[in-house]
Design a protein around this motif. Structure first.
Motif, PDB file in Angstrom:
ATOM      1  N   ALA A  85      -0.684  -1.594   4.671  1.00 24.55           N
ATOM      2  CA  ALA A  85      -1.569  -0.710   4.477  1.00 24.55           C
ATOM      3  C   ALA A  85      -1.115   1.065   5.429  1.00 24.55           C
ATOM      4  CB  ALA A  85      -2.664  -0.495   4.196  1.00 24.55           C
ATOM      5  N   GLU A  90      -0.507  -0.925  -1.066  1.00 24.33           N
ATOM      6  CA  GLU A  90      -1.790  -1.809  -1.181  1.00 24.33           C
ATOM      7  C   GLU A  90      -1.164  -2.527  -2.611  1.00 24.33           C
ATOM      8  OE1 GLU A  90      -4.532   0.856  -3.572  1.00 24.33           O
ATOM      9  OE2 GLU A  90      -3.094   1.535  -5.031  1.00 24.33           O
ATOM     10  N   CYS A 122      -9.927  -6.945  -3.428  1.00 25.45           N
ATOM     11  CA  CYS A 122      -9.001  -6.416  -4.591  1.00 25.45           C
ATOM     12  C   CYS A 122      -9.682  -6.734  -5.872  1.00 25.45           C
ATOM     13  CB  CYS A 122      -7.762  -6.622  -4.892  1.00 25.45           C
ATOM     14  SG  CYS A 122      -7.036  -8.210  -4.652  1.00 25.45           S
ATOM     15  N   LYS A 157      -0.647   4.130  -2.302  1.00 22.16           N
ATOM     16  CA  LYS A 157      -1.666   3.634  -2.191  1.00 22.16           C
ATOM     17  C   LYS A 157      -2.235   5.579  -3.184  1.00 22.16           C
ATOM     18  CE  LYS A 157      -3.445   1.463   1.487  1.00 22.16           C
ATOM     19  NZ  LYS A 157      -4.692   1.834   2.471  1.00 22.16           N
TER      20      LYS A 157
END
Length: 159
Positions: A85, A90, A122, A157
């Motif tokens: 991250a 991601e 997730c 992301k």
């Protein structure tokens, strides 16, 4: 999008618990390692780190460090997600295979998926886990150890 590949292997031994995919699996032997020796999580972490071009699990979590002695591999996975991250990535998805003669892994796969999805944050559908044997060939076939392979797709992301 980027893809990474991971592999890990640990020796089976007496007097250790067997941890796979973040869950304890009842078995007469466990895997020998500096941490809890969860080969599935270790292979996944290497795949994630490789995809982000961030070296490997041994670089970030050395087996010579006191702070990683006996560590729960779920902590390593959580920290790996945090590491990727920092580069803006991601998880897209994971596809992994466990190689073991015994115990049978298939009955435990849904629980592994749930556990890993919770750690990563997730959907369980983003984590594919399969199990196979080596038809009694090699060190896994002789039940000397267990190995795992994983590929991970990561993406920038979006939020």
């Amino acid at each position: 999008m980027r893809i990474g590949f991971g592999f890990d292997v640990h020796k089976l031994t007496e007097d250790r618990e067997l941890w796979m995919g973040g869950i304890r699996i009842p078995f007469e032997k466990g895997l020998l390692g500096h941490s809890d020796a969860d080969v599935l999580i270790h292979a996944i972490c290497d795949a994630l780190l490789g995809a982000a071009n961030m070296r490997d699990i041994g670089y970030h979590f050395p087996d010579t460090a006191a702070e990683t002695d006996g560590i729960d591999s779920k902590i390593i996975l959580k920290k790996t997600i945090e590491l990727i991250a920092t580069k803006g990535y991601e998880l897209g998805n994971i596809d992994a295979t466990i190689c073991a003669e015994r115990p049978k892994m298939n009955p435990h796969i849904p629980q592994m998926q749930q556990c890993l999805a919770q750690v990563i944050g997730c959907d369980p559908d983003q984590i594919s886990i399969k199990a196979t044997t080596t038809e009694r060939l090699g060190f896994t076939g002789r039940e000397e150890g267990i190995s795992a392979y994983a590929v991970a797709l990561i993406q920038k992301k979006t939020h």
